[in-house]
Design a protein around this motif. Structure first.
Motif, short mmCIF file in Angstrom:
data_model
loop_
_atom_site.label_atom_id
_atom_site.label_comp_id
_atom_site.label_asym_id
_atom_site.label_seq_id
_atom_site.Cartn_x
_atom_site.Cartn_y
_atom_site.Cartn_z
N ARG A 181 -25.31 -4.41 -9.07
CA ARG A 181 -26.71 -4.69 -9.47
C ARG A 181 -26.55 -5.24 -11.01
NH1 ARG A 181 -29.74 -2.76 -5.51
NH2 ARG A 181 -29.79 -0.71 -4.85
N CYS A 182 -27.09 -6.41 -11.35
CA CYS A 182 -27.24 -6.77 -12.63
C CYS A 182 -28.60 -6.54 -13.31
CB CYS A 182 -26.90 -8.41 -12.78
SG CYS A 182 -26.39 -8.91 -14.47
N SER A 183 -28.63 -6.12 -14.73
CA SER A 183 -29.89 -6.15 -15.23
C SER A 183 -29.68 -6.44 -16.71
CB SER A 183 -30.65 -4.72 -15.10
OG SER A 183 -29.79 -3.63 -15.62
N VAL A 184 -30.93 -6.61 -17.52
CA VAL A 184 -30.84 -6.79 -18.78
C VAL A 184 -31.83 -5.78 -19.58
CG1 VAL A 184 -29.93 -9.45 -18.80
CG2 VAL A 184 -32.69 -8.44 -18.76
N GLN A 185 -31.39 -5.52 -20.79
CA GLN A 185 -32.28 -4.34 -21.49
C GLN A 185 -33.25 -5.28 -22.38
OE1 GLN A 185 -29.54 -1.84 -23.82
NE2 GLN A 185 -29.16 -0.60 -21.92
N VAL A 186 -32.81 -6.61 -22.77
CA VAL A 186 -33.67 -7.24 -23.58
C VAL A 186 -33.78 -8.58 -22.93
CG1 VAL A 186 -34.25 -8.42 -25.77
CG2 VAL A 186 -33.07 -6.14 -25.54
N GLY A 187 -34.99 -9.30 -22.99
CA GLY A 187 -35.16 -10.81 -22.47
C GLY A 187 -36.56 -10.83 -22.04
N SER A 188 -37.08 -12.02 -21.79
CA SER A 188 -38.38 -12.21 -21.19
C SER A 188 -37.88 -12.91 -19.96
CB SER A 188 -39.33 -13.20 -22.09
OG SER A 188 -38.64 -14.15 -22.65
#
Length: 167
Positions: A26-33
């Motif tokens: 699973r890929c995720s980001v902590q910051v970003g719209s």
């Protein structure tokens, strides 16, 4: 807002898996719209799109380095996750090693049993030998056994004349 801090989560939580196991990344980001697109790389080559990469029935060719690229669709900014090293071990290798260890332990146990049995046999044989002929007493002849003797004769000393004391 630009995307940042892309990370990969592995399920199950093991960097070494066995052939035939299912693996989910699973890929995720902590910051970003939003909206964010995810692209999966295997050894630097694009292999899939989306936040989840499911590898069913993995084999050794699935081994290697995985990364995800998170791209913000609005501004085009990208965040690249750290590499995740995945190693797929064939089942046969583990079974072969286990069988080898099993045979080695069996042989070691057999060797110890032989040494213990020999030691016990040797101890009993020595004890029986000591009981038959005690070291302090000579062996007695058995019935019908011929004994040989050795006779030594000595010359008799000459008699000296008797001397008397005149006191």
């Amino acid at each position: 807002m630009p995307v940042a801090n892309a990370t990969i989560t592995l399920s199950p939580l093991a960097h070494q898996v066995h052939a035939g196991d299912p693996v989910t990344l699973r890929c995720s980001v902590q910051v970003g719209s939003t909206p964010v697109n995810f692209t999966w790389l295997h050894n630097g080559q694009e292999v899939a799109q989306g936040p989840v990469l499911e590898l069913r029935d993995v084999d050794v060719r699935h081994s290697g380095l995985y990364q995800c690229v998170a791209t913000n669709q609005l501004d085009g900014h990208q965040a690249l996750s750290p590499e995740l090293a995945l190693k797929v071990t064939p089942w046969g290798h583990r079974d072969t090693v286990a069988a080898g260890v099993g045979w080695a332990l069996f042989f070691l146990l057999l060797l110890v049993a032989v040494i213990v049995a020999w030691h016990q046999w040797h101890r009993v044989a020595t004890r029986k030998k000591q009981e038959r002929v005690p070291p302090e007493s000579p062996a007695l002849p058995e019935e019908g056994e011929v004994l040989y003797t050795h006779v030594v004769s000595t010359k008799q000393a000459q008699r000296l004349p008797r001397v008397t004391n005149p006191l």
